[in-house]
Write a protein that holds these residues in place. Sequence first.
Motif, mmCIF file in Angstrom:
data_model
loop_
_atom_site.group_PDB
_atom_site.id
_atom_site.type_symbol
_atom_site.label_atom_id
_atom_site.label_comp_id
_atom_site.label_asym_id
_atom_site.label_seq_id
_atom_site.Cartn_x
_atom_site.Cartn_y
_atom_site.Cartn_z
ATOM 1 N N GLY A 125 -30.621 7.355 133.635
ATOM 2 C CA GLY A 125 -29.271 7.922 133.621
ATOM 3 C C GLY A 125 -28.694 8.016 132.229
ATOM 4 N N VAL A 142 -27.514 11.788 130.854
ATOM 5 C CA VAL A 142 -26.158 12.241 130.520
ATOM 6 C C VAL A 142 -26.111 12.808 129.101
ATOM 7 C CG1 VAL A 142 -24.984 10.716 132.150
ATOM 8 C CG2 VAL A 142 -25.463 9.884 129.834
ATOM 9 N N SER A 162 -18.428 7.608 127.936
ATOM 10 C CA SER A 162 -17.371 7.939 128.902
ATOM 11 C C SER A 162 -16.040 8.193 128.201
ATOM 12 C CB SER A 162 -17.218 6.813 129.930
ATOM 13 O OG SER A 162 -18.385 6.689 130.713
ATOM 14 N N VAL A 197 -16.115 14.815 134.991
ATOM 15 C CA VAL A 197 -17.235 14.413 135.848
ATOM 16 C C VAL A 197 -18.242 13.589 135.059
ATOM 17 C CG1 VAL A 197 -19.251 15.297 137.081
ATOM 18 C CG2 VAL A 197 -17.003 16.289 137.510
ATOM 19 N N MET A 198 -18.542 14.011 133.823
ATOM 20 C CA MET A 198 -19.484 13.255 132.999
ATOM 21 C C MET A 198 -18.940 11.867 132.671
ATOM 22 S SD MET A 198 -21.892 15.311 133.043
ATOM 23 C CE MET A 198 -22.942 14.113 132.234
ATOM 24 N N ILE A 231 -19.552 9.742 135.753
ATOM 25 C CA ILE A 231 -20.964 9.387 135.885
ATOM 26 C C ILE A 231 -21.333 8.280 134.898
ATOM 27 C CG2 ILE A 231 -23.324 10.226 135.559
ATOM 28 C CD1 ILE A 231 -22.376 12.947 136.576
ATOM 29 N N CYS A 259 -22.646 4.476 135.949
ATOM 30 C CA CYS A 259 -23.894 3.865 135.481
ATOM 31 C C CYS A 259 -23.603 2.548 134.756
ATOM 32 C CB CYS A 259 -24.634 4.818 134.547
ATOM 33 S SG CYS A 259 -25.356 6.259 135.366
#
Length: 470
Positions: A29, A33, A97, A180-181, A184, A188
């Motif tokens: 993950g 990303v 993030s 959205v990223m 995600i 994670c």
Amino acid sequence: MSLTPPSATPAWRELLGREHLGAAIVLAGGVLVGAINIYLAASLLPTAVADLGGASFYAWNMTIYLVAMVIATMLTGRLLSRQGNVGAYLLGFATFSAGSLACALSPAMAVLLVSRGVQGLGAGLLSGLGFAVIRAALPARLWTRGTALMSAMYGVGNFAGPALGGLFAQFGSWRPAFAVMAVIGAGCGAIVPRVLPPSERGDGRVPIPAGSLLLVTAAAGVVSVAGVVAGTLAKAAGIALALLLMAGFDVHERRGEPRVFPRTTYQRGSSLKWVYLTLGLLAFGVAVESFLPLFGQRLAGLPPLIAGFFAAAISLGWSLTQVGSSSVTGHRAVRRLRVLGPVLLAAGLLLQGLLQRADTPSWLVLVWVPVLFVAGAGIGLAYPHLSVAAMSSTRDPEEDGRAAAAIATVTSLSIAFGTAVGGVLVNLGGASILDSARFALFGIAIICATGALTAHAANRTSQREPKEIP
């Protein structure tokens, strides 16, 4: 150093079973990303420019992100020493993030570009950590599978990035894509403490390779700018300057401490330098995906979204082929795959160049897909085995982390170089898009073909080295 892989590779169900699934999600993950966001913003930027303005800074979107990624991959070793496996991953996902959320909330283009830099730092850390932490997160028998899964994420990201960006752009909404990223990345990060084994923190005295970092950052910045400036001469001058900077980096690494690459890389008769060169030449070929949508739209009249999916056939071939390639364990077979990979990549790009036509008929467009798939399959055949060879190059705890993290540095830097060189080759075609397509595809194919020579050199020199079992 030995290029000998573990003697047996277990089934995928062991890697993706209950015991190792969480670690696999975090490792893969983190790479995914970062890979998605290389091209995600490219699809969203026209919509963002319409909202924020700042069209003159359009090209800096990719430049800032890639340079930040390269810088961060080189700092992975120091971060691991200071924070340990869990702390380093938490910081990587938090940085990514935060950068993604800042992108979603950006009120102006300048803020968006700074946010992309923060996002790139997080993505680079996660890419470097994936290859550096795999030795602790998974048993040696799963390294080939784990490496194949992570490196496949580059291919999946190159496919998913334009698709996800195009989907949100279709509805005129670019901010939710970055949000959205961010979600995600946070998701994670939340499972990291539960699935990764903790490691002891060092004394924090791992020195920063400042000289090497400065030279590589300058080279990455120059080559990224060369990829977006107008004019063939300016592009060529930028690439020449970047090569000079990389030559300076090589001299500095050989003579100085601390360094980015493990000391084995620069020892006489070492195969590790050939391993990294082969990895770099494979990644160099991925850059052609930046130009294939243009060729598809201009030569075959494909809609932008369809042209993007055609271009992603390389990534699809890369990702799917690794599933089978990682099952190969025989010493002779693995050595052959390392050489065959660059050959297939170059042959696919060369054939694609020969298939380019003005007003390309539909039947010929359909032939492009398997040809590009074969080119990507060349990467998938060799990349996981070369990565494991780099990771198993030493038993020194400090050096093995450096050797693994350097895989991400080489990959990111090579994609940036490939994009810049591709831009120069496209410009050579002038007003003829057909000539531009042929120059780019033939030129990149020739460069990638030299990977067969470096892979052969890696195989040859490894036979004369003492054997180590990972």
